[in-house]
Design a protein around this motif. Structure first.
Motif, PDB file in Angstrom:
ATOM      1  N   ARG A 123       0.855  -1.179   0.000  1.00 48.77           N
ATOM      2  CA  ARG A 123       0.000   0.000   0.000  1.00 48.77           C
ATOM      3  C   ARG A 123       0.897   1.237   0.000  1.00 48.77           C
TER       4      ARG A 123
ATOM      5  N   ARG B 133       1.370   5.182   1.361  1.00 49.47           N
ATOM      6  CA  ARG B 133       0.944   6.134   2.388  1.00 49.47           C
ATOM      7  C   ARG B 133       1.851   7.359   2.309  1.00 49.47           C
TER       8      ARG B 133
ATOM      9  N   THR C 150       4.557  10.005   3.386  1.00 45.52           N
ATOM     10  CA  THR C 150       5.801   9.879   4.141  1.00 45.52           C
ATOM     11  C   THR C 150       5.686  10.631   5.456  1.00 45.52           C
ATOM     12  N   GLU C 151       6.250  10.039   6.495  1.00 47.39           N
ATOM     13  CA  GLU C 151       6.316  10.670   7.811  1.00 47.39           C
ATOM     14  C   GLU C 151       7.763  11.060   8.096  1.00 47.39           C
TER      15      GLU C 151
ATOM     16  N   TYR D 247       5.703  10.104  -0.742  1.00 45.76           N
ATOM     17  CA  TYR D 247       4.975   8.881  -0.435  1.00 45.76           C
ATOM     18  C   TYR D 247       5.939   7.717  -0.278  1.00 45.76           C
TER      19      TYR D 247
ATOM     20  N   CYS E  78       5.900   3.259  -0.202  1.00 47.78           N
ATOM     21  CA  CYS E  78       5.213   2.002  -0.458  1.00 47.78           C
ATOM     22  C   CYS E  78       5.629   1.058   0.657  1.00 47.78           C
TER      23      CYS E  78
ATOM     24  N   GLU F 288       2.231  -5.100   3.420  1.00 49.77           N
ATOM     25  CA  GLU F 288       1.060  -5.450   4.220  1.00 49.77           C
ATOM     26  C   GLU F 288       1.406  -6.674   5.072  1.00 49.77           C
TER      27      GLU F 288
ATOM     28  N   TRP G 249      -0.113   3.326  -8.854  1.00 53.47           N
ATOM     29  CA  TRP G 249      -0.837   4.123  -7.865  1.00 53.47           C
ATOM     30  C   TRP G 249      -1.032   5.553  -8.376  1.00 53.47           C
TER      31      TRP G 249
END
Length: 172
Positions: free
Chosen positions: A2, A4, A6-7, A54, A56, A59, A121
């Protein structure tokens, strides 16, 4: 996998992925696109602050030996006019519609297909996408063309070096 945003806590991992990407480029005959230190921490911070960076991630139980949430690829998807794309030589963009630009896409090499996952994506979310790469970056050129991008000409990045420029238009 997935995607998300970036932090800040992801920055060191992203820099590791960039270094891996740098080594892959050198090994494939492209020693000049990402010189040592570029892309760097400041650029990643800028991308995060613009909400354009972002990652990847894996999961649960997706890849043996990798815990859930392992970052396996990164990229920036920047909306708006890219100043380096205002002048193109030897061709033209497919259209003048608003676009997103993919920059700094790289994988860790741990999960086959993670770069393709990132490209898909972006393609699923935007109708107009531009991207560029060094003419010697054959693995990236292959990926770009595989996803239906059209070669449009040559642009010049901030340091003055040439890049092959590509454009995907859902309408084309």
């Amino acid at each position: 996998m997935r995607i998300r945003p970036t932090e800040l806590t992801d920055i060191e991992r992203i820099l590791e992925i960039f270094e891996y990407g740098r080594q892959v480029q050198i090994a494939s005959g492209n020693p000049n696109q990402w010189r040592k230190g570029h892309p760097g921490r400041e650029l990643v911070l800028k991308d995060i602050n613009q909400q354009a960076s972002y990652v990847c991630v894996t999961e649960a139980d997706e890849v043996e030996g990798l815990p859930e949430g392992t970052i396996v690829a990164t990229f920036a998807a920047i909306e708006g006019i890219d100043p380096t794309y205002t002048h193109i030589e030897g061709g033209a963009w497919l259209n003048d519609a608003p676009y997103v630009t993919i920059h700094r896409i790289s994988t860790s090499g741990q999960v086959k297909g993670s770069g393709q996952f990132c490209m898909q994506w972006v393609k699923d979310r935007y109708d107009q996408i531009r991207i560029d790469t060094h003419s010697l970056n054959q693995p990236m050129i292959h990926l770009i063309e595989k996803f239906g991008y059209k070669y449009c000409g040559v642009i010049y990045v901030a340091d003055g070096t040439a890049r092959n420029a590509y454009h995907y238009s859902r309408e084309s």
